[in-house]
Structure formats: C-alpha cells, structure tokens
Design an enzyme around this catalytic site. Sequence first.
Site, PDB file in Angstrom:
ATOM      1  N   ASP A  44       0.848  -1.184   0.000  1.00 13.49           N
ATOM      2  CA  ASP A  44       0.000   0.000   0.000  1.00 13.49           C
ATOM      3  C   ASP A  44       0.881   1.231   0.000  1.00 13.49           C
ATOM      4  O   ASP A  44       1.993   1.226   0.530  1.00 13.49           O
ATOM      5  CB  ASP A  44      -0.981   0.009   1.174  1.00 13.49           C
ATOM      6  CG  ASP A  44      -0.310  -0.011   2.532  1.00 13.49           C
ATOM      7  OD1 ASP A  44       0.057   1.075   3.035  1.00 13.49           O
ATOM      8  OD2 ASP A  44      -0.153  -1.101   3.105  1.00 13.49           O
ATOM      9  N   ASP A 133      -9.286   2.837   6.607  1.00 11.11           N
ATOM     10  CA  ASP A 133      -8.146   2.735   7.520  1.00 11.11           C
ATOM     11  C   ASP A 133      -8.529   3.435   8.812  1.00 11.11           C
ATOM     12  O   ASP A 133      -8.612   4.666   8.866  1.00 11.11           O
ATOM     13  CB  ASP A 133      -6.925   3.397   6.870  1.00 11.11           C
ATOM     14  CG  ASP A 133      -5.691   3.409   7.769  1.00 11.11           C
ATOM     15  OD1 ASP A 133      -5.797   3.043   8.951  1.00 11.11           O
ATOM     16  OD2 ASP A 133      -4.620   3.813   7.280  1.00 11.11           O
ATOM     17  N   GLU A 135      -7.513   3.504  12.867  1.00 15.38           N
ATOM     18  CA  GLU A 135      -6.447   3.038  13.752  1.00 15.38           C
ATOM     19  C   GLU A 135      -6.042   4.139  14.709  1.00 15.38           C
ATOM     20  O   GLU A 135      -6.783   5.094  14.931  1.00 15.38           O
ATOM     21  CB  GLU A 135      -5.261   2.599  12.898  1.00 15.38           C
ATOM     22  CG  GLU A 135      -4.827   3.669  11.892  1.00 15.38           C
ATOM     23  CD  GLU A 135      -3.462   3.425  11.285  1.00 15.38           C
ATOM     24  OE1 GLU A 135      -2.499   3.314  12.064  1.00 15.38           O
ATOM     25  OE2 GLU A 135      -3.368   3.348  10.041  1.00 15.38           O
TER      26      GLU A 135
END
Length: 247
Positions: A44, A133, A135
């Site tokens: 990524d 994403d 986190e």
Amino acid sequence: MARGNRPSRHRARVVAATVTALTVGGTALAEVPASAAGKPKGHDVSSHQKNVDWQSAKAKSAQFVYVKATESHTYRNPYFSQQYNGARNAGIIRGAYHFALPNKSSGTAQAAHFVRNGGAWRADGWTLPPALDIEYNPYGTNKCYGLTKARMVSWIKAFSDEVKRQTGRRPVIYTTTHWWNTCTGSSSAFGANHSLWLARYDSATAGTLPAGWSFWTFWQYDNSGSLPGDQNLFNGSTTQLKKLAKG
C-alpha cells in the site's frame, strides 16, 4: 498505514520467523512471514511514495496494491492518479483507501468525500473494494479520537453504510486488534460482512484477530520491504483475489 507525513504507527514489533520471497531469477525480494509464504503479495502507498515505478513493483511480484485517496473530509492524495492508474496500467489489481479521522466529521461525510475522490468501485476485475483505515490517532494522544466506544461503532457503521450506498460494496476495514478492541469495545458487528485488513508486524502469524472476525483477508506484515510502502499479503489464491475484485 502509509501516509504522507509518516507518523508513528504505535505497532508492537515482535521478532519472528520469516522466509525469503524470491523472484523467478532467484533474487531475494522481501522477508515474508513463514506461515504466509506463497500467498499473493502486495503493498500500500500514499503521497509519501510520490510517483511509483509500477513496472518495477510488478517485476518484484506485486499482485495488488491499496492507494491512499483521502483523509478526513478535505485531504486528497496529490499522487493518487499516478499511483492508482499507474498500478492498473502495469497489470496490478488496485484499490483505494481512506484514512479516518472520526473526530473531524461524520462517517457519512468522510465516506462521501472518499467516494468522490477515488473511492468509487467498479466491477472491472481490477478494482478492490474500497477500504477504511481506522487506527491509532497520529495527531494526538487520544488513540480513540475522543469518541466513546458506542460512538466509534456508530461512526464506522455510518461510513460503511454510505460507501455501500454509493458503490454497492462494503468497505474492507484496516485496523489492529488492540485498537479495535480498545476503541470499539470489541465490537463484533462488522466481521460478518466486512473483509479484515489486519496490521501486525514482525510476527510469524497474524495472531489474535479483532473481535468479530474469524480470518483475515489482507495482512500488512511490515512497513518496509521490496515493494514501495507497506508490505501486504492476501489470504487466498490469485484466482480468489481476482474474484474479490470482481465482486
């Protein structure tokens, strides 16, 4: 996850057995967890990688890549087009991801921004499902962004619902087991219909998964290696990877 400013990942790093992945010519490319040897390899990227040499990545056995498209409700990756379209032109299956900042705006607003700016999906066999994403907070000390567990679950659900409404696909969820269980209260509400993209570094196995999931779909096993950006594996065959892209 790869981001332009590369803040600390707060990942626990554990020494573990690895095996060397090789090209056809026998040149060592990357250290891959022993338990996952032979699985399709990918990576990524974000603006930190700038203009990527996609032919080189393809030659080093990249089969898929996730490209950062957006963050919060305003940021757009200035290198997105070169990265996203360049990967496709090199014959690499690609997808887009959004970096969530749940304290800045609603899940619905961030999902809409994401879909408008690269997060759309099409059944062309080359486009992975959009990815969220979510986190550790890279911009402050509160890793849960000041949200209660219930509010965090609601935020993720709102993001997912809007992505599904606009693209027809539920987003892949990228996270760590510790963050997920800490910040969502070990919510099991997403495992049944959201693929898991797990971050766990320097480990022989993916380890304990976040609540709700019985297997991982993608595993980000290191933040550097032979491919640009973070190193990932797909938990299946190349045929299954292509099937996931087709929907």
